[in-house]
Scaffold this motif. Structure first.
Motif, PDB file in Angstrom:
ATOM      1  N   GLN A  68       0.801  -1.390   0.007  1.00 60.81           N
ATOM      2  CA  GLN A  68       0.035   0.012  -0.019  1.00 60.81           C
ATOM      3  C   GLN A  68       0.751   1.143   0.079  1.00 60.81           C
ATOM      4  O   GLN A  68       1.542   1.438   0.949  1.00 60.81           O
ATOM      5  CB  GLN A  68      -1.124   0.026   1.132  1.00 60.81           C
ATOM      6  CG  GLN A  68      -2.196  -1.044   0.847  1.00 60.81           C
ATOM      7  CD  GLN A  68      -3.193  -0.632  -0.348  1.00 60.81           C
ATOM      8  OE1 GLN A  68      -3.167   0.630  -0.702  1.00 60.81           O
ATOM      9  NE2 GLN A  68      -3.685  -1.540  -0.874  1.00 60.81           N
ATOM     10  N   LEU A  70       0.546   4.549  -0.077  1.00 56.91           N
ATOM     11  CA  LEU A  70       0.820   5.612   1.014  1.00 56.91           C
ATOM     12  C   LEU A  70       1.248   5.370   2.508  1.00 56.91           C
ATOM     13  O   LEU A  70       1.824   5.906   3.096  1.00 56.91           O
ATOM     14  CB  LEU A  70      -0.616   6.234   1.267  1.00 56.91           C
ATOM     15  CG  LEU A  70      -0.999   7.065  -0.066  1.00 56.91           C
ATOM     16  CD1 LEU A  70      -2.333   8.113   0.405  1.00 56.91           C
ATOM     17  CD2 LEU A  70      -0.080   7.859  -0.530  1.00 56.91           C
ATOM     18  N   GLU A  74       4.335   6.590   4.629  1.00 56.36           N
ATOM     19  CA  GLU A  74       4.289   7.107   5.712  1.00 56.36           C
ATOM     20  C   GLU A  74       5.140   6.408   6.826  1.00 56.36           C
ATOM     21  O   GLU A  74       6.066   6.692   7.711  1.00 56.36           O
ATOM     22  CB  GLU A  74       2.934   7.069   6.402  1.00 56.36           C
ATOM     23  CG  GLU A  74       1.923   7.960   5.665  1.00 56.36           C
ATOM     24  CD  GLU A  74       0.900   8.638   6.736  1.00 56.36           C
ATOM     25  OE1 GLU A  74       1.393   8.829   7.762  1.00 56.36           O
ATOM     26  OE2 GLU A  74      -0.245   9.125   6.237  1.00 56.36           O
ATOM     27  N   ARG A  97      -1.864  15.063   4.253  1.00 54.55           N
ATOM     28  CA  ARG A  97      -2.687  13.797   4.092  1.00 54.55           C
ATOM     29  C   ARG A  97      -3.841  14.008   3.296  1.00 54.55           C
ATOM     30  O   ARG A  97      -4.425  13.230   2.338  1.00 54.55           O
ATOM     31  CB  ARG A  97      -3.030  13.301   5.547  1.00 54.55           C
ATOM     32  CG  ARG A  97      -1.878  12.617   6.151  1.00 54.55           C
ATOM     33  CD  ARG A  97      -2.163  11.663   7.511  1.00 54.55           C
ATOM     34  NE  ARG A  97      -1.173  10.987   8.119  1.00 54.55           N
ATOM     35  CZ  ARG A  97      -0.451  11.565   9.087  1.00 54.55           C
ATOM     36  NH1 ARG A  97      -0.968  12.683   9.799  1.00 54.55           N
ATOM     37  NH2 ARG A  97       0.470  10.696   9.728  1.00 54.55           N
ATOM     38  N   GLN A  98      -4.602  15.217   3.525  1.00 52.33           N
ATOM     39  CA  GLN A  98      -5.901  15.562   2.728  1.00 52.33           C
ATOM     40  C   GLN A  98      -5.340  15.692   1.474  1.00 52.33           C
ATOM     41  O   GLN A  98      -6.258  15.170   0.466  1.00 52.33           O
ATOM     42  CB  GLN A  98      -6.404  17.012   3.285  1.00 52.33           C
ATOM     43  CG  GLN A  98      -7.657  17.531   2.599  1.00 52.33           C
ATOM     44  CD  GLN A  98      -7.679  18.969   2.592  1.00 52.33           C
ATOM     45  OE1 GLN A  98      -6.613  19.693   2.813  1.00 52.33           O
ATOM     46  NE2 GLN A  98      -8.756  19.274   2.947  1.00 52.33           N
ATOM     47  N   SER A 100      -2.975  14.399  -0.215  1.00 54.10           N
ATOM     48  CA  SER A 100      -2.599  12.799  -0.828  1.00 54.10           C
ATOM     49  C   SER A 100      -3.889  12.005  -0.944  1.00 54.10           C
ATOM     50  O   SER A 100      -3.877  11.373  -2.244  1.00 54.10           O
ATOM     51  CB  SER A 100      -1.589  12.401   0.177  1.00 54.10           C
ATOM     52  OG  SER A 100      -0.218  13.127   0.285  1.00 54.10           O
ATOM     53  N   TYR A 101      -4.745  11.963  -0.089  1.00 57.18           N
ATOM     54  CA  TYR A 101      -5.791  11.315  -0.105  1.00 57.18           C
ATOM     55  C   TYR A 101      -6.785  11.628  -1.259  1.00 57.18           C
ATOM     56  O   TYR A 101      -7.199  10.853  -1.715  1.00 57.18           O
ATOM     57  CB  TYR A 101      -6.411  11.222   1.131  1.00 57.18           C
ATOM     58  CG  TYR A 101      -5.791  10.407   2.342  1.00 57.18           C
ATOM     59  CD1 TYR A 101      -4.560  10.014   2.144  1.00 57.18           C
ATOM     60  CD2 TYR A 101      -6.148  10.704   3.477  1.00 57.18           C
ATOM     61  CE1 TYR A 101      -3.751   9.542   3.295  1.00 57.18           C
ATOM     62  CE2 TYR A 101      -5.668  10.276   4.833  1.00 57.18           C
ATOM     63  CZ  TYR A 101      -4.474   9.653   4.524  1.00 57.18           C
ATOM     64  OH  TYR A 101      -3.482   8.990   5.748  1.00 57.18           O
ATOM     65  N   ALA A 104      -5.096   9.915  -4.200  1.00 57.54           N
ATOM     66  CA  ALA A 104      -4.699   8.584  -3.978  1.00 57.54           C
ATOM     67  C   ALA A 104      -5.920   7.849  -3.655  1.00 57.54           C
ATOM     68  O   ALA A 104      -6.206   6.382  -4.263  1.00 57.54           O
ATOM     69  CB  ALA A 104      -3.495   8.046  -3.024  1.00 57.54           C
ATOM     70  N   MET A 105      -7.047   8.421  -3.266  1.00 59.14           N
ATOM     71  CA  MET A 105      -8.224   7.696  -2.598  1.00 59.14           C
ATOM     72  C   MET A 105      -9.520   8.154  -3.425  1.00 59.14           C
ATOM     73  O   MET A 105     -10.445   7.493  -3.373  1.00 59.14           O
ATOM     74  CB  MET A 105      -8.512   7.802  -0.958  1.00 59.14           C
ATOM     75  CG  MET A 105      -7.424   7.283  -0.451  1.00 59.14           C
ATOM     76  SD  MET A 105      -7.706   7.541   1.431  1.00 59.14           S
ATOM     77  CE  MET A 105      -6.180   6.755   2.116  1.00 59.14           C
ATOM     78  N   GLU A 106      -9.405   9.053  -4.269  1.00 60.91           N
ATOM     79  CA  GLU A 106     -10.420   9.365  -4.902  1.00 60.91           C
ATOM     80  C   GLU A 106     -10.348   9.377  -6.581  1.00 60.91           C
ATOM     81  O   GLU A 106     -11.126   9.095  -7.254  1.00 60.91           O
ATOM     82  CB  GLU A 106     -10.894  11.040  -4.701  1.00 60.91           C
ATOM     83  CG  GLU A 106     -10.953  11.380  -3.115  1.00 60.91           C
ATOM     84  CD  GLU A 106     -12.398  10.583  -2.748  1.00 60.91           C
ATOM     85  OE1 GLU A 106     -13.381  10.433  -3.447  1.00 60.91           O
ATOM     86  OE2 GLU A 106     -12.265  10.294  -1.409  1.00 60.91           O
ATOM     87  N   CYS A 168       2.331  12.188  -4.736  1.00 64.59           N
ATOM     88  CA  CYS A 168       0.944  11.760  -5.541  1.00 64.59           C
ATOM     89  C   CYS A 168       0.606  12.546  -6.579  1.00 64.59           C
ATOM     90  O   CYS A 168       0.315  11.955  -7.542  1.00 64.59           O
ATOM     91  CB  CYS A 168      -0.142  11.959  -4.305  1.00 64.59           C
ATOM     92  SG  CYS A 168       0.159  10.718  -3.141  1.00 64.59           S
TER      93      CYS A 168
END
Length: 215
Positions: A68, A70, A74, A97-98, A100-101, A104-106, A168
């Protein structure tokens, strides 16, 4: 003994690209072990024994096997003295983190090639449909990312040095260019990209520098 890493990697994998950048920024000597997604290497029993999800990348370092992207970044930050991949203060850490996510997550999951291929399988679409799918979600996601970046100081995504957020952003811009997504109007993203792309750590992690695996 010098600290070294072994990265199971695919040259065009956004997640692998992120980790390559982070390793370079931290000056950790790394050997790349190509895992060819196109020939199904990631589904081999040998690879699944390391990474049961069959995803990339997998990093071997400090006697550990990490997966994974991210979570890997970390870990590298926490385990490497002097790392600035995350800021030292809690508000800064939240902000990085906001950002990056948000990528990576959206953006990344819906633009994963396996997701796009499943859409084509369901709809009977072809390469044009795939490209339009990618452009739609990449442009939409980066437009929102641009809005987030406008409230942060540059030149990087967060301040005067690269962080996990830049790790990212740059791979996502590579994908934007690959699929023809228009990011020309995103001034703050372009500023961060110029700052990052001027650094050797980012240049050496680029897919063109790594090269496609044989076969």
């Amino acid at each position: 003994m010098a600290r070294t890493a072994l990265l199971s990697d695919y040259w065009r994998s956004s997640a692998s690209y992120r980790v390559r950048i982070a390793l370079n920024l931290l000056d950790i000597p790394t050997t790349l072990r190509p895992v060819n997604l196109l020939t199904g290497d990631h589904r081999s029993d040998l690879y699944l024994a390391q990474n049961p999800q069959g995803l990339l990348p997998t990093l071997e370092i400090d006697g550990k096997v990490l997966t994974q992207s991210l979570a890997i970044i970390e870990y590298l930050h926490a385990a490497t003295p002097g790392s600035s991949l995350l800021p030292g203060d809690i508000d800064g850490q939240y902000r990085v983190r906001q950002l990056s996510y948000a990528i990576a997550m959206e953006i990344h999951p819906v633009c994963n090639l396996s997701v796009a291929q499943h859409v084509l399988d369901l709809t009977g679409g072809g390469n044009d449909t795939r490209a339009e799918w990618m452009r739609h979600f990449i442009q939409k996601g980066l437009a929102a990312f641009e809005d987030l970046l406008r409230s942060t100081d540059g030149p990087f995504c967060f301040g005067a040095q690269p962080t996990m957020a830049d790790c990212c952003l740059i791979p996502q811009l590579y994908n934007a260019d690959r699929w023809g997504a228009d990011v020309s109007g995103f001034a703050r993203i372009r500023e961060a990209a110029r700052a990052a792309e001027g650094l050797k750590a980012f240049q050496d992690a680029h897919p063109d520098a790594v090269g496609a695996p044989p076969g």
